[in-house]
Design a protein around this motif. Structure first.
Motif, short mmCIF file in Angstrom:
data_model
loop_
_atom_site.label_atom_id
_atom_site.label_comp_id
_atom_site.label_asym_id
_atom_site.label_seq_id
_atom_site.Cartn_x
_atom_site.Cartn_y
_atom_site.Cartn_z
N LYS A 232 1.18 -1.11 -0.23
CA LYS A 232 0.16 0.14 0.02
C LYS A 232 1.14 0.64 0.28
O LYS A 232 0.73 2.36 0.59
CB LYS A 232 -0.72 0.10 1.34
CG LYS A 232 -2.07 -1.27 1.47
CD LYS A 232 -3.35 -1.25 0.31
CE LYS A 232 -3.81 -2.17 0.06
NZ LYS A 232 -5.23 -2.24 -0.54
N PHE B 280 -1.03 4.72 -1.57
CA PHE B 280 -1.61 4.72 -1.29
C PHE B 280 -1.49 5.86 0.32
O PHE B 280 -1.71 6.81 0.79
CB PHE B 280 -2.85 3.77 -0.42
CG PHE B 280 -3.49 4.42 0.56
CD1 PHE B 280 -4.71 4.58 0.26
CD2 PHE B 280 -3.15 3.78 1.82
CE1 PHE B 280 -6.00 5.01 0.98
CE2 PHE B 280 -4.72 4.27 2.86
CZ PHE B 280 -6.01 4.88 2.56
N LEU C 191 -5.07 0.12 7.10
CA LEU C 191 -3.44 -0.96 7.16
C LEU C 191 -4.25 -1.77 8.14
O LEU C 191 -3.59 -2.26 8.57
CB LEU C 191 -2.41 0.47 7.21
CG LEU C 191 -1.83 1.49 5.53
CD1 LEU C 191 -0.67 1.70 6.47
CD2 LEU C 191 -1.73 -0.22 4.98
#
Length: 592
Positions: free
Chosen positions: A546, A549, A561
């Motif tokens: 990620k 992101f 997360l």
């Protein structure tokens, strides 16, 4: 309207007059068959309830179990009264503010429905003049008794009832209130309050059928007892339905009085006009050699079944307890295959415009006995509400069982000596009194349990277990959750010790408890959650996946997360640890 309660609670001691265990059993080793007959009391009277039971002419089959002996079979005199059960009864009496009597005598109470092999139930008055506090005021408790439980009904066949002896002799506390309640909600509150006090002793049996309420209701005429009302949430419905029934009966009485109504004693043999009937019930009885018999009810038209009037149902209940189901009356005919016969009945009986009739298809003698009961009940309808005992039904209504027993149906039990209660005995009982339920709730709240959870745990009777676990392991919220969501078979100590040792995370608790209650090995389930996980590796992988992101959101990416990491480690790593590690890693990345 006046309403009172009789509460019967089984105790978890041995039986009242022998050393057999107080439990239910499926181990049947044999049977005996008995016939019970009514006898005159010392005053020369026969109890009316016993007399009606004898008319049924039934045999009683008793199943012998591994926890029954010659005392239950009435082949051996009762042993001395169980002192442990007496002590519990005296504890309850003091908790209900009652005055303990100084000389306890065991009495015999006539019971002839077969539920006692001897034809009577043993009972002892232990305290008087108690009371319980409620939201609508103080409710007096005139009497508290200790008595033996009846045998357990297993099956009812034609002219035969099967009882099991496992339940016979289990100690019962009987608590009788004054008729102070005015509606079903008040009755339920009193039942709940007394039930909480009984459970506080930790010496009562739990489960379906271990506590029962008899509700006594009067709206100004006869007293009606709803026998064995064991579902607390149904009490308001049973009370309301009985009030409505009694009001209906009083209206019917007024109507019948205005009409100068009365049942005729003459029994008509109507069999010839039913030779070609289409009624299957009547055809079946005629094939067995039975007859169709009837009586005339002068002035009863429209009250047997019309609108809210249901007197016909009351008549049918009186003969149903005799085993007769084929009763029909004029307000519901023509119907049920009885068509052209109705006009012939009216002609034979010479019915007027306000008259009705009842017919019964049965063996001749049984039919005549049943019609005599119909005449008897029809006469009672002129008076209004008859005193009787009724059984509760799941739809909120009730059905007739028997007349109320007479007042003089008790006499001394000569096989058991009286027990003398002195001040030292009472002092000993007072020293062992348990705390009241509201006090135990406060105790648990002081340990960190929420008030709602504490009330539920006290109601379950698990407050001592909860207190001990919290003092040993801490985690008050977790302990409360385990107890409320768990089951008696769970090993609470093992689960909480593993939690304390870090073998699994708090998030796994509910799943471990649920699977343990479903029969899985708790140790095996915990081992699944105890398998090692590399938290740092999982966090690093999620962050790498990620990265874009995170570059876009910065620290705002933390919550999404956190959800991804917890999805993999839930129940294996404490959420607080995951939060700390993930937040630290994100801070390092966002600084760079």
């Amino acid at each position: 309207m006046k309403c009172g309660l009789e509460i019967h609670q089984q105790l978890s001691t041995k039986k009242l007059f022998c050393d057999c265990e107080s439990k239910l059993s499926e181990e049947v080793s044999g049977t005996v068959t008995r016939v019970l007959r009514p006898t005159q009391s010392e005053m020369g009277e026969i109890d009316r309830a016993a007399l009606e039971e004898s008319i049924k002419n039934r045999k009683f089959v008793y199943e012998i179990t591994d926890n029954s002996c010659l005392v239950e079979l009435d082949e051996e005199p009762p042993h001395d009264l169980n002192r442990e059960a007496l002590d519990v009864a005296l504890q309850v009496a003091l908790m209900l503010n009652a005055r303990i009597i100084d000389e306890i005598h065991v009495m015999r109470k006539i019971v002839i429905d077969g539920s006692n092999t001897s034809g009577f139930q043993r009972t002892a008055l232990v305290a008087v003049d108690g009371f319980v506090e409620t939201s609508f005021g103080k409710v007096r408790i005139p009497t508290i008794c200790l008595e033996e439980e009846a045998a357990r009904k297993i099956e009812e066949r034609e002219n035969e009832v099967v009882y099991r002896l496992d339940r016979l002799g289990i100690p019962l506390i009987e608590i009788t209130t004054e008729p102070a309640m005015r509606n079903g909600k008040e009755v339920r509150e009193v039942a709940e309050r007394i039930g909480a006090i009984l459970r506080a002793t930790k010496r009562v049996r739990r489960g379906v059928g271990t506590i029962r309420q008899d509700i006594n209701i009067s709206t100004g005429q006869g007293r009606v007892e709803i026998k064995g009302a064991s579902k607390l949430n149904m009490i308001p419905r049973w009370v309301d339905a009985e009030i409505e029934r009694q009001e209906m009966l009083k209206e019917i009485s007024e109507t019948l009085t205005r009409r100068d109504a009365h049942p005729e004693e003459r029994i008509y043999d109507l069999t010839p006009i039913f030779q070609n009937t289409k009624s299957r019930i009547i055809v079946r009885e005629l094939k067995k050699g039975g007859k169709v018999l009837g009586i005339k009810l002068v002035g009863f038209k429209g009250v047997l079944k019309s609108g809210r009037y249901r007197l016909g149902k009351e008549l049918a209940e009186r003969v149903r307890v005799l085993g007769i189901k084929g009763l029909f009356h004029g307000d519901e005919l023509p119907a049920y295959g009885i068509e052209s016969e109705v006009d012939k009945i009216k002609e034979i009986m010479n019915l007027g415009p306000n008259d009705s009739f009842v017919i019964i298809a049965a063996e001749e003698n049984a039919g005549k006995t049943a019609l005599q009961k119909v005449v008897e009940r029809a006469k009672m309808a002129l008076e209004g509400v008859p005193g009787e005992t009724r059984a509760p039904k799941d739809d909120g209504s009730s059905t007739y069982l028997r007349p109320l027993p007479g007042a003089a149906r008790m006499y001394p039990e000569t096989d058991i000596p009286p027990i003398f209660i002195d001040e030292e005995y009472i002092k000993k009982i007072k020293s062992s009194l348990p705390k009241m339920p509201e006090e135990r709730v406060k105790d648990l709240v002081s340990l960190g349990v929420s008030k709602q959870d504490a009330e539920q745990i006290v109601h379950m009777g698990m407050d001592d277990v909860c207190e001990s676990l919290i003092k040993n392991f801490g985690y008050p919220t977790m302990v409360a959750r385990v107890i409320i969501n768990g089951c008696p078979e769970l090993n609470y100590d093992t689960i909480l010790q593993k939690l304390k040792d870090g073998a699994f995370a708090k998030e796994a608790l509910d799943d471990i408890v649920m699977r343990g209650c479903n029969g899985e090995s708790v140790e095996k389930v915990i081992s699944e959650y105890s398998s090692q996980v590399n938290l740092e590796e999982i966090i690093s992988r999620v962050i790498n996946e990620k990265r874009a992101f995170i570059n876009e959101r910065g620290m705002s990416a933390f919550k999404p997360l956190m959800g991804l990491v917890m999805k993999e480690v839930r129940g294996k790593v404490d959420g607080r640890v995951v939060s700390e590690r993930l937040k630290k890693k994100l801070e390092e990345i966002t600084k760079d």
